[in-house]
Scaffold this active site. Structure first.
Site, PDB file in Angstrom:
ATOM      1  N   CYS A 136      33.664  40.143  38.586  1.00 33.29           N
ATOM      2  CA  CYS A 136      33.326  41.375  37.860  1.00 33.29           C
ATOM      3  C   CYS A 136      34.547  41.925  37.128  1.00 33.29           C
ATOM      4  CB  CYS A 136      32.785  42.405  38.844  1.00 33.29           C
ATOM      5  SG  CYS A 136      32.474  44.009  38.108  1.00 33.29           S
ATOM      6  N   CYS A 139      35.094  45.741  37.180  1.00 36.81           N
ATOM      7  CA  CYS A 139      35.567  46.248  38.477  1.00 36.81           C
ATOM      8  C   CYS A 139      37.065  45.950  38.666  1.00 36.81           C
ATOM      9  CB  CYS A 139      34.836  45.596  39.650  1.00 36.81           C
ATOM     10  SG  CYS A 139      33.090  45.341  39.437  1.00 36.81           S
ATOM     11  N   ASP A 140      37.486  44.768  38.285  1.00 35.96           N
ATOM     12  CA  ASP A 140      38.796  44.279  38.738  1.00 35.96           C
ATOM     13  C   ASP A 140      39.853  44.079  37.657  1.00 35.96           C
ATOM     14  OD1 ASP A 140      37.787  44.244  41.294  1.00 35.96           O
ATOM     15  OD2 ASP A 140      37.140  42.161  41.199  1.00 35.96           O
TER      16      ASP A 140
END
Ligand code: NAP
Length: 327
Positions: A136, A139-140
């Protein structure tokens, strides 16, 4: 025979727990089968920095624990078990849910089984998940500022992630198993125009390897035509090869698209079966965020509540007992 439930929620994660919170606060006493692996994909992530209301960020598992606690506080009955079989009543009425030999009957069902990231299934992938390997980018990405990044895949997701990640990493190498891309041409062109994005095709990942500190350090690639090996030094690898909705339980019973995502009507969470609602990543192959999943969980709860209000129990009970008597 046990009493007929108002709502059975299947699967947990932001969508399922939000549906449990709303239906319990509506006094519907939801019964939720959250699954042995409760909490969904967020259980496998570390810091969540993009969920509103948590300015310092929160760990994925802690966030799911809080969702769970909040639903339980208002009376949701949570069972950490997997539903093994479902028999949906095609015209509405009473649906049947099994966990092994235990049967439950219910007027509404909220499906929130989520989706899984497709995995490459190569050595090192599982061991280095959250230690350099991610599924993701939104997200990261922030963990890979000024780092060497790899994106695996050739679809729109891979292109989108490469474009997004190019703002963070020093380099972004897109590894794809063919010279042609499944992604739309415009996305490929956009990625190609970015200076620090490079394409490695046709290559497959053979394995990922850790460095001295135990996090991702190298990807060993293999040229698809020549078999030649290529070792690439890399700090972060984003696997973007698609998702797999967890819809096996309802296959053939509710309408799904060709990839197995449950189809809902318009902006609602109504499925093709009256009284059956679906939310979260089981439905959504576009946004796939914790906050959007929670939003649709709320919608499913409200849709279920309105369905129960508008569908008199007397008619259902009559039809139900007629079926039981004739069985
Ligand atoms: P996708 O279109 O199914 O593409 C998956 C890619 O991963 C393909 O290039 C495929 O290669 C590759 N792949 C699959 N399994 C692999 C494996 N085991 N090893 C190596 N490579 C593998 O999935 P997606 O990119 O997630 O897109 C899903 C849907 O969302 C699409 O309809 C897409 O258009 C849409 N989407 C749209 C946008 C946008 O418009 N901005 C952004 C993201 C997603 P092959 O091509 O060789 O099969």
């Amino acid at each position: 025979m046990s009493e007929i439930e108002n709502v059975v929620i299947i699967g947990s994660g932001p969508a399922g727990y939000t549906a449990a919170l709303y239906t319990s606060r509506a006094d519907l006493r939801p019964l939720m089968y959250e699954g042995f692996l409760w909490g969904g994909l967020l259980q496998t992530t570390t810091d969540v920095e993009n969920y509103p209301g948590f300015p310092e960020g929160i760990m994925g598992p802690e966030m799911m624990q809080r969702f769970r606690d909040q639903a339980e506080r208002f009376g949701a009955r949570l069972k950490t078990e997997d539903v093994t079989r479902l028999e949906l009543s095609p015209d509405g009425g009473v649906h049947r849910v099994w966990v092994g030999d235990e049967e439950h009957q219910t007027r509404t069902v909220i499906l929130s089984m989520g989706a899984e990231h497709k995995k490459l299934g190569v050595p090192g992938e599982e061991e280095l998940a959250n230690r350099g390997i991610s599924y993701c980018a939104t997200c990261d990405a922030a963990f890979f500022r000024e780092k060497r990044i790899m994106v695996v895949g050739g679809g729109d997701s891979a292109m989108e992630e490469a474009i997004f990640l190019s703002k963070f990493g020093t380099t972004v190498q897109v590894v794809h198993r063919r010279d042609e891309f499944r992604a739309s041409q415009i996305m490929v062109d956009r990625a190609r125009e970015i200076e620090n994005v490079e394409f490695l095709t046709p290559y497959v990942v053979e394995r990922f390897e850790p460095g001295d500190e135990g996090s991702l350090s190298r990807a060993v690639l293999k040229h698809v035509d020549t078999g030649e090996e290529k070792v690439v030094e890399v700090d972060g690898a984003f696997i973007a090869i698609g998702h797999q909705p967890q819809s096996e339980l309802v296959a053939g019973q509710v309408e799904t698209d060709e990839d197995g995502y449950v189809i809902t009507e318009g902006k609602s969470t109504r499925t093709s079966v009256p009284g059956v609602f679906a939310a979260g990543d089981l439905v959504d192959h576009t946004y796939r965020q914790a906050v959007t999943a929670a939003g649709t969980g709320c919608q499913a709860a409200l849709d279920a509540e309105w369905y129960l209000r508008d569908t008199p129990m007397e008619a259902i009970a009559e039809e139900h007992w007629a079926k039981v008597r004739s069985a």
